[in-house]
Design a protein around this motif. Structure first.
Motif, PDB file in Angstrom:
ATOM      1  N   ILE A 144       0.865  -1.207   0.000  1.00  0.00           N
ATOM      2  CA  ILE A 144       0.000   0.000   0.000  1.00  0.00           C
ATOM      3  C   ILE A 144       0.897   1.251   0.000  1.00  0.00           C
ATOM      4  CG2 ILE A 144      -1.688   1.346   1.342  1.00  0.00           C
ATOM      5  CD1 ILE A 144      -2.785  -1.362   2.400  1.00  0.00           C
ATOM      6  N   ILE A 145       1.904   1.222   0.873  1.00  0.00           N
ATOM      7  CA  ILE A 145       2.795   2.401   0.966  1.00  0.00           C
ATOM      8  C   ILE A 145       3.554   2.590  -0.357  1.00  0.00           C
ATOM      9  CG2 ILE A 145       4.722   3.464   2.253  1.00  0.00           C
ATOM     10  CD1 ILE A 145       2.102   3.124   3.930  1.00  0.00           C
ATOM     11  N   ARG A 146       4.018   1.452  -0.901  1.00  0.00           N
ATOM     12  CA  ARG A 146       4.767   1.542  -2.171  1.00  0.00           C
ATOM     13  C   ARG A 146       3.874   2.123  -3.275  1.00  0.00           C
ATOM     14  NH1 ARG A 146       6.529  -3.373  -2.093  1.00  0.00           N
ATOM     15  NH2 ARG A 146       5.225  -4.345  -3.670  1.00  0.00           N
ATOM     16  N   THR A 147       2.624   1.675  -3.308  1.00  0.00           N
ATOM     17  CA  THR A 147       1.690   2.150  -4.340  1.00  0.00           C
ATOM     18  C   THR A 147       1.482   3.660  -4.237  1.00  0.00           C
ATOM     19  OG1 THR A 147       0.630   0.010  -4.222  1.00  0.00           O
ATOM     20  CG2 THR A 147      -0.615   1.733  -5.339  1.00  0.00           C
ATOM     21  N   ILE A 148       1.404   4.153  -3.004  1.00  0.00           N
ATOM     22  CA  ILE A 148       1.236   5.610  -2.827  1.00  0.00           C
ATOM     23  C   ILE A 148       2.400   6.347  -3.488  1.00  0.00           C
ATOM     24  CG2 ILE A 148       1.205   7.475  -1.092  1.00  0.00           C
ATOM     25  CD1 ILE A 148      -0.323   5.485   0.754  1.00  0.00           C
ATOM     26  N   PHE A 149       3.623   5.818  -3.228  1.00  0.00           N
ATOM     27  CA  PHE A 149       4.791   6.480  -3.825  1.00  0.00           C
ATOM     28  C   PHE A 149       4.783   6.362  -5.350  1.00  0.00           C
ATOM     29  CE2 PHE A 149       6.278   6.522   0.517  1.00  0.00           C
ATOM     30  CZ  PHE A 149       6.906   7.768   0.561  1.00  0.00           C
ATOM     31  N   GLU A 150       4.226   5.261  -5.860  1.00  0.00           N
ATOM     32  CA  GLU A 150       4.212   5.083  -7.321  1.00  0.00           C
ATOM     33  C   GLU A 150       3.116   5.888  -8.002  1.00  0.00           C
ATOM     34  OE1 GLU A 150       5.879   0.477  -7.106  1.00  0.00           O
ATOM     35  OE2 GLU A 150       3.767   0.851  -7.535  1.00  0.00           O
ATOM     36  N   ARG A 151       1.980   6.037  -7.300  1.00  0.00           N
ATOM     37  CA  ARG A 151       0.813   6.591  -8.008  1.00  0.00           C
ATOM     38  C   ARG A 151       0.439   8.026  -7.658  1.00  0.00           C
ATOM     39  NH1 ARG A 151      -2.756   1.524  -8.325  1.00  0.00           N
ATOM     40  NH2 ARG A 151      -4.538   2.833  -7.956  1.00  0.00           N
ATOM     41  N   VAL A 152       0.880   8.518  -6.496  1.00  0.00           N
ATOM     42  CA  VAL A 152       0.432   9.872  -6.118  1.00  0.00           C
ATOM     43  C   VAL A 152       1.465  10.887  -6.621  1.00  0.00           C
ATOM     44  CG1 VAL A 152      -0.079  11.400  -4.158  1.00  0.00           C
ATOM     45  CG2 VAL A 152      -0.837   9.011  -4.118  1.00  0.00           C
ATOM     46  N   PRO A 153       1.090  11.722  -7.570  1.00  0.00           N
ATOM     47  CA  PRO A 153       2.083  12.588  -8.215  1.00  0.00           C
ATOM     48  C   PRO A 153       2.766  13.584  -7.285  1.00  0.00           C
ATOM     49  CG  PRO A 153      -0.148  12.971  -9.093  1.00  0.00           C
ATOM     50  CD  PRO A 153      -0.253  11.835  -8.137  1.00  0.00           C
ATOM     51  N   ASN A 154       2.030  14.102  -6.271  1.00  0.00           N
ATOM     52  CA  ASN A 154       2.635  15.128  -5.407  1.00  0.00           C
ATOM     53  C   ASN A 154       3.182  14.545  -4.085  1.00  0.00           C
ATOM     54  OD1 ASN A 154       0.195  14.473  -4.362  1.00  0.00           O
ATOM     55  ND2 ASN A 154      -0.645  16.554  -4.278  1.00  0.00           N
ATOM     56  N   VAL A 155       3.391  13.213  -4.075  1.00  0.00           N
ATOM     57  CA  VAL A 155       3.766  12.555  -2.811  1.00  0.00           C
ATOM     58  C   VAL A 155       5.035  13.130  -2.184  1.00  0.00           C
ATOM     59  CG1 VAL A 155       5.051  10.631  -3.896  1.00  0.00           C
ATOM     60  CG2 VAL A 155       3.939  10.293  -1.667  1.00  0.00           C
ATOM     61  N   SER A 156       5.946  13.630  -3.001  1.00  0.00           N
ATOM     62  CA  SER A 156       7.218  14.124  -2.458  1.00  0.00           C
ATOM     63  C   SER A 156       7.023  15.386  -1.604  1.00  0.00           C
ATOM     64  CB  SER A 156       8.205  14.411  -3.590  1.00  0.00           C
ATOM     65  OG  SER A 156       7.642  15.419  -4.401  1.00  0.00           O
ATOM     66  N   LYS A 157       5.830  15.985  -1.672  1.00  0.00           N
ATOM     67  CA  LYS A 157       5.604  17.219  -0.891  1.00  0.00           C
ATOM     68  C   LYS A 157       5.214  16.912   0.559  1.00  0.00           C
ATOM     69  CE  LYS A 157       4.430  20.381  -4.570  1.00  0.00           C
ATOM     70  NZ  LYS A 157       3.391  20.342  -5.608  1.00  0.00           N
ATOM     71  N   ALA A 158       4.984  15.637   0.864  1.00  0.00           N
ATOM     72  CA  ALA A 158       4.567  15.294   2.237  1.00  0.00           C
ATOM     73  C   ALA A 158       5.361  14.095   2.752  1.00  0.00           C
ATOM     74  CB  ALA A 158       3.072  14.973   2.253  1.00  0.00           C
ATOM     75  N   ILE A 159       5.250  13.920   4.057  1.00  0.00           N
ATOM     76  CA  ILE A 159       5.835  12.710   4.667  1.00  0.00           C
ATOM     77  C   ILE A 159       4.700  11.698   4.784  1.00  0.00           C
ATOM     78  CG2 ILE A 159       6.705  11.793   6.875  1.00  0.00           C
ATOM     79  CD1 ILE A 159       8.210  14.456   7.185  1.00  0.00           C
ATOM     80  N   ILE A 160       4.980  10.460   4.426  1.00  0.00           N
ATOM     81  CA  ILE A 160       3.963   9.411   4.591  1.00  0.00           C
ATOM     82  C   ILE A 160       4.207   8.723   5.938  1.00  0.00           C
ATOM     83  CG2 ILE A 160       3.015   7.247   3.666  1.00  0.00           C
ATOM     84  CD1 ILE A 160       2.330   9.779   1.978  1.00  0.00           C
ATOM     85  N   GLY A 161       3.144   8.640   6.726  1.00  0.00           N
ATOM     86  CA  GLY A 161       3.254   8.046   8.063  1.00  0.00           C
ATOM     87  C   GLY A 161       2.556   6.700   8.140  1.00  0.00           C
ATOM     88  N   VAL A 162       2.993   5.889   9.111  1.00  0.00           N
ATOM     89  CA  VAL A 162       2.330   4.598   9.343  1.00  0.00           C
ATOM     90  C   VAL A 162       1.829   4.570  10.785  1.00  0.00           C
ATOM     91  CG1 VAL A 162       3.559   3.284   7.583  1.00  0.00           C
ATOM     92  CG2 VAL A 162       4.578   3.503   9.858  1.00  0.00           C
ATOM     93  N   HIS A 163       0.703   3.909  10.975  1.00  0.00           N
ATOM     94  CA  HIS A 163       0.061   3.866  12.296  1.00  0.00           C
ATOM     95  C   HIS A 163      -0.611   2.495  12.361  1.00  0.00           C
ATOM     96  CE1 HIS A 163      -2.590   5.849  15.523  1.00  0.00           C
ATOM     97  NE2 HIS A 163      -3.196   4.692  15.280  1.00  0.00           N
ATOM     98  N   CYS A 164       0.031   1.541  13.026  1.00  0.00           N
ATOM     99  CA  CYS A 164      -0.464   0.165  12.952  1.00  0.00           C
ATOM    100  C   CYS A 164      -0.917  -0.352  14.303  1.00  0.00           C
ATOM    101  CB  CYS A 164       0.630  -0.744  12.404  1.00  0.00           C
ATOM    102  SG  CYS A 164       1.108  -0.266  10.734  1.00  0.00           S
ATOM    103  N   HIS A 165      -2.057  -1.008  14.298  1.00  0.00           N
ATOM    104  CA  HIS A 165      -2.569  -1.642  15.522  1.00  0.00           C
ATOM    105  C   HIS A 165      -2.171  -3.109  15.530  1.00  0.00           C
ATOM    106  CE1 HIS A 165      -4.757   1.521  17.686  1.00  0.00           C
ATOM    107  NE2 HIS A 165      -4.691   2.127  16.498  1.00  0.00           N
ATOM    108  N   ASN A 166      -2.257  -3.689  16.723  1.00  0.00           N
ATOM    109  CA  ASN A 166      -1.593  -4.976  16.945  1.00  0.00           C
ATOM    110  C   ASN A 166      -2.544  -6.163  17.068  1.00  0.00           C
ATOM    111  OD1 ASN A 166       0.933  -6.140  17.166  1.00  0.00           O
ATOM    112  ND2 ASN A 166       0.827  -6.217  19.417  1.00  0.00           N
ATOM    113  N   ASP A 167      -3.708  -6.068  16.454  1.00  0.00           N
ATOM    114  CA  ASP A 167      -4.702  -7.130  16.645  1.00  0.00           C
ATOM    115  C   ASP A 167      -4.192  -8.508  16.249  1.00  0.00           C
ATOM    116  OD1 ASP A 167      -7.615  -5.485  16.994  1.00  0.00           O
ATOM    117  OD2 ASP A 167      -5.917  -4.411  16.176  1.00  0.00           O
ATOM    118  N   LEU A 168      -3.320  -8.584  15.265  1.00  0.00           N
ATOM    119  CA  LEU A 168      -2.750  -9.880  14.878  1.00  0.00           C
ATOM    120  C   LEU A 168      -1.279  -9.974  15.310  1.00  0.00           C
ATOM    121  CD1 LEU A 168      -4.316 -10.273  11.303  1.00  0.00           C
ATOM    122  CD2 LEU A 168      -4.982 -11.459  13.398  1.00  0.00           C
ATOM    123  N   GLY A 169      -0.873  -9.102  16.200  1.00  0.00           N
ATOM    124  CA  GLY A 169       0.525  -9.127  16.669  1.00  0.00           C
ATOM    125  C   GLY A 169       1.495  -8.671  15.590  1.00  0.00           C
ATOM    126  N   LEU A 170       1.011  -7.903  14.603  1.00  0.00           N
ATOM    127  CA  LEU A 170       1.870  -7.532  13.467  1.00  0.00           C
ATOM    128  C   LEU A 170       2.159  -6.034  13.385  1.00  0.00           C
ATOM    129  CD1 LEU A 170       0.197  -9.847  10.795  1.00  0.00           C
ATOM    130  CD2 LEU A 170       2.450 -10.132  11.820  1.00  0.00           C
TER     131      LEU A 170
END
Ligand code: KIV
Ligand code: ZN
Length: 515
Positions: free
Chosen positions: A183-209
């Motif tokens: 998903i993160i890789r796709t954002i970098f590939e498909r969103v033209p203005n992505v370099s103007k922002a920082i992409i963040g991750v926020h993950c919950h641990n329901d499956l311990g992952l």
């Protein structure tokens, strides 16, 4: 691409809103100051619209914590955003964090809005937030279950409105690392203005992952990780800050990124949080659990004593723990026992070590863990140089309700074995009477006490007693996991002191100190 990963700590917001983790105003301030010492880049201090208490603490943290960016959460509506700004405007580096859900599940059942309406809300929210604050973060709640085309459309739109950070939460902890990374890789590939922002991750641990998914995000270009101390958070929690930071530090060659965290403050932060919230940290929790730098297996302890790199991939000092622990238990060897005695200030000759090790193994078999106090008790009890006239060989007691307490004791004197039985007021008294019959000595018991050393229901009981023989007093002491055996051994020990004293003819004093 910049290789600094920004650490966004949400202990005081996502963490605090989880069951059992709530904090009062002063606890939040105290924790925020510790997070500042830890060196997190962003502190999400709360959700100002949620309650007056949340508002007050976000405002106070904004005033008091000057070295971190302070973020406040708000839904994507004007009231929330304005309230968040009211609390945040005092911060040296304020950030409005606004969010709306983007998955069809949330749109249909929770928001009852179309994709177009949600996109509009997102755009207006960022526009308003940007008019108030330079630094704006936008989160797409339930991003990992959002249609990827729509997700890219929203990301592009909010960056277009000036969002500085766009966060892609795995809100329900559903993703697996491969697909989250994609998903993160796709954002970098498909969103033209992505370099103007920082992409963040926020993950919950329901499956311990949560940590694995966050790192997959980082490996695909995310440069902000949202996490919490001890991994506290909704349901199974959020990605644990200490695990993310130490994975990045320990595996920097694989991940090719770094953080600015002061890792030596990790343990203190973890302890402070667990004390403040009263939540217990599981023993085997990575990085900060009690067992994280503890070794019991003999082979591991031997390796550790030769070079810690054999069994430790990071030093305890790097996370603020003073040293590794070699836990002495039934899997430990002589090498570790000798080392621990040296640390306690006792140098054992090989013969003494053998004796101590034999007793240690016996105790370790009965107890889960042998503590320092136990080791000292072993030395004083069994390895001291007292000439033992009598040795306790066998002991059997019966006691109970409507039974006469009876003891059968076997003592060895040189090569001679003597056994007798007696009854008494209790099993210990019966054993003492039996010993008196065997030795033929007239002994008065003056004092008797028993206390548990170390802790746990299988702790050693330490018996101290004082006897009088021929008008002189002698001490006896013993330690055992079996309190009756310990009591009998202490009695035999005192008798041996009395006999040794007779030989030494030290009868000028009324009390002979034998320790
Ligand atoms: O889990 C989540 O989606 C959140 C957002 C509000 C960022 O906590
Ligand atoms: Zn969350």
């Amino acid at each position: 691409m910049n290789n600094q990963v920004f650490i966004f700590d949400t202990t005081l917001r996502d963490g605090e809103q989880s069951p059992g983790c709530s904090m009062n105003f002063s606890e939040k301030i105290k924790m925020a100051k510790q997070l500042e010492r830890l060196g997190v880049d962003i502190i999400e201090a709360g959700f100002p619209i949620a309650s007056d208490g949340d508002f007050e603490s976000v405002r106070e943290i904004s005033k008091q914590v000057r070295n971190c960016t302070i973020a406040g959460l708000s839904r994507a509506n004007a009231k929330d955003i304005e309230r968040a700004w009211e609390a945040l405007k005092y911060a040296a580096k304020p950030r409005i964090h606004t969010f709306i859900a983007t998955s069809d599940i949330h749109l249909k059942y929770k928001l009852k809005k179309t994709r177009e309406q949600v996109l509009e809300d997102a755009v207006s929210a960022v526009q308003l937030a940007k008019s108030l604050c330079n630094d704006v973060e936008f989160s797409l709640e339930d991003a990992s279950r959002t249609d990827i085309d729509y997700l890219c459309q929203v990301v592009e739109a909010v960056i277009g409105e000036g969002a500085n950070v766009v966060n892609i939460p795995d809100t329900v902890g559903y993703a697996i690392p491969e697909e989250y990374g994609k998903i993160i890789r796709t954002i970098f590939e498909r969103v033209p203005n992505v370099s103007k922002a920082i992409i963040g991750v926020h993950c919950h641990n329901d499956l311990g992952l949560a940590v694995a998914n966050s790192l997959a995000g980082v490996m695909n270009g995310a440069r902000q990780v949202e996490c919490t101390v001890n991994g506290i958070g909704e349901r199974a929690g959020n990605a644990s800050l200490e695990e993310i930071v130490m994975a990045i530090r320990t595996r920097s060659e694989a991940l090719q990124v770094h953080t600015n965290i002061n890792t030596e403050e990790i343990y203190r932060s973890s302890k402070m949080l667990s004390t403040v919230t009263g939540t217990y940290i599981q023993r085997n929790k990575a990085i900060v659990g009690e067992n994280a730098f503890a070794h019991e297996a003999g082979i591991h302890q031997d390796g550790m004593l030769k070079n810690a790199i054999t069994y430790e991939i990071m030093t305890p000092q790097s996370v603020g723990i003073k040293h590794s622990t070699l836990v002495l238990g039934k899997h430990s060897g002589r090498h570790a026992l000798k080392q621990r005695y040296e640390e306690l200030g006792y140098h054992l000759e090989p013969e003494e070590l053998e004796k101590a090790y034999a007793l240690f193994s016996k105790i370790a078999d009965e107890k889960k863990q042998v503590f320092d106090d136990d080791l000292i008790a072993i030395l004083q009890d069994e390895v001291s140089s007292l000439e033992e006239t009598y040795k306790l060989e066998t002991l059997q007691v019966t006691s109970g309700i409507n039974l006469v307490p009876t003891a059968t004791v076997g003592l060895k004197k040189g090569s001679q074995f003597m056994q007798d039985s007696s009854t008494g007021d209790g099993p210990v008294d019966a054993a003492y009477r039996t010993i008196d019959r065997i030795t033929g000595m007239k002994v008065d018991l003056l004092d008797y006490s028993i206390k548990s050393i170390a802790w746990g229901h299988d702790a050693i009981g330490e018996v101290f007693l004082k006897i009088a023989v021929d008008g002189f007093t002698f001490n006896g002491r013993s330690a055992s996991t079996d309190v009756i055996t310990g009591s009998v051994k202490a009695y035999v020990n005192a008798i041996n002191h009395a006999i040794a004293a007779r030989f030494r003819k030290q009868n000028q004093e009324h009390t002979i100190a034998v320790w």
